[in-house]
Design a protein around this motif. Structure first.
Motif, PDB file in Angstrom:
ATOM      1  N   UNK A 175       1.017  -1.311  -0.111  1.00  0.00           N
ATOM      2  CA  UNK A 175       0.066   0.018  -0.027  1.00  0.00           C
ATOM      3  C   UNK A 175       0.841   1.186   0.193  1.00  0.00           C
ATOM      4  N   UNK A 176       1.698   1.403   0.854  1.00  0.00           N
ATOM      5  CA  UNK A 176       2.787   2.391   0.956  1.00  0.00           C
ATOM      6  C   UNK A 176       3.420   2.582  -0.367  1.00  0.00           C
ATOM      7  N   UNK A 177       4.011   1.540  -1.075  1.00  0.00           N
ATOM      8  CA  UNK A 177       4.512   1.778  -2.133  1.00  0.00           C
ATOM      9  C   UNK A 177       3.818   2.101  -3.423  1.00  0.00           C
ATOM     10  N   UNK A 178       2.450   1.759  -3.431  1.00  0.00           N
ATOM     11  CA  UNK A 178       1.745   1.956  -4.414  1.00  0.00           C
ATOM     12  C   UNK A 178       0.804   3.260  -4.321  1.00  0.00           C
ATOM     13  N   UNK A 179       0.523   3.818  -3.097  1.00  0.00           N
ATOM     14  CA  UNK A 179      -0.186   4.922  -2.882  1.00  0.00           C
ATOM     15  C   UNK A 179       0.266   6.224  -2.238  1.00  0.00           C
ATOM     16  N   UNK A 180       1.196   5.940  -1.448  1.00  0.00           N
ATOM     17  CA  UNK A 180       2.037   7.102  -0.726  1.00  0.00           C
ATOM     18  C   UNK A 180       3.501   7.455  -1.550  1.00  0.00           C
ATOM     19  N   UNK A 181       4.354   6.356  -1.765  1.00  0.00           N
ATOM     20  CA  UNK A 181       5.525   6.809  -2.407  1.00  0.00           C
ATOM     21  C   UNK A 181       5.427   7.574  -3.761  1.00  0.00           C
ATOM     22  N   UNK A 182       4.415   7.381  -4.552  1.00  0.00           N
ATOM     23  CA  UNK A 182       4.311   8.358  -5.752  1.00  0.00           C
ATOM     24  C   UNK A 182       4.332   9.684  -5.626  1.00  0.00           C
ATOM     25  N   UNK A 183       3.904   9.702  -4.569  1.00  0.00           N
ATOM     26  CA  UNK A 183       3.807  11.477  -4.160  1.00  0.00           C
ATOM     27  C   UNK A 183       5.073  11.845  -4.227  1.00  0.00           C
ATOM     28  N   UNK A 184       6.205  11.208  -4.109  1.00  0.00           N
ATOM     29  CA  UNK A 184       7.816  11.869  -4.297  1.00  0.00           C
ATOM     30  C   UNK A 184       7.815  12.408  -5.930  1.00  0.00           C
ATOM     31  N   UNK A 185       7.020  12.138  -6.851  1.00  0.00           N
ATOM     32  CA  UNK A 185       6.967  12.763  -8.160  1.00  0.00           C
ATOM     33  C   UNK A 185       6.601  14.138  -8.071  1.00  0.00           C
ATOM     34  N   UNK A 186       5.615  14.280  -7.458  1.00  0.00           N
ATOM     35  CA  UNK A 186       5.081  15.785  -7.343  1.00  0.00           C
ATOM     36  C   UNK A 186       5.816  16.583  -6.513  1.00  0.00           C
ATOM     37  N   UNK A 187       6.104  16.263  -5.258  1.00  0.00           N
ATOM     38  CA  UNK A 187       7.089  16.782  -4.513  1.00  0.00           C
ATOM     39  C   UNK A 187       8.596  17.062  -5.078  1.00  0.00           C
TER      40      UNK A 187
END
Length: 124
Positions: free
Chosen positions: A93-105
């Protein structure tokens, strides 16, 4: 990077290793970008600070979840409590839903300080 290298052949962790490697590379690239920008723009570090800390935090969490998954994966088969399966599911869940936020950051950081610093104090 050492964790990625040591676990790159583990089939149970493949869904995590690739995005974690990308996140490490993204953090490294953004770090170099901010250091380079700071040489020419005194506001670069301050403008990037909040997003950079969030990016670093997400990457650090990814490392911790990857480590937990590495411990949990071999124990799932014999676990009747569901504890280790829950660890793996939460890591996914973390890798699929939260880590992708690193792209926008990363993109926010790369936008620089001009827009932020061009606002008058009265605008706040």
């Amino acid at each position: 990077s050492e964790f990625i290298e040591n676990n790159s052949d583990d089939e149970a962790l493949q869904a995590l290793i690739t995005p974690f490697a990308v996140a490490i590379e993204r953090l490294s690239d953004v770090t170099e970008f901010v250091i380079g920008a700071a040489a020419e723009d005194k506001n670069a570090i301050g403008a990037a600070s909040v997003e950079y800390l969030e990016l670093f935090g997400l990457t650090a969490y990814a490392y911790m979840w990857a480590r937990m998954a590495a411990v949990a994966a071999p124990k799932v088969a014999g676990d009747t409590s569901g504890f280790y399966d829950a660890k793996l599911r939460t890591a996914n869940f973390f890798f699929s839903r939260l880590l992708p936020r690193s792209v926008s950051l990363s993109e926010s950081i790369r936008s620089g300080s001009n827009d932020m610093m061009s606002l008058d104090v009265e605008a706040f």
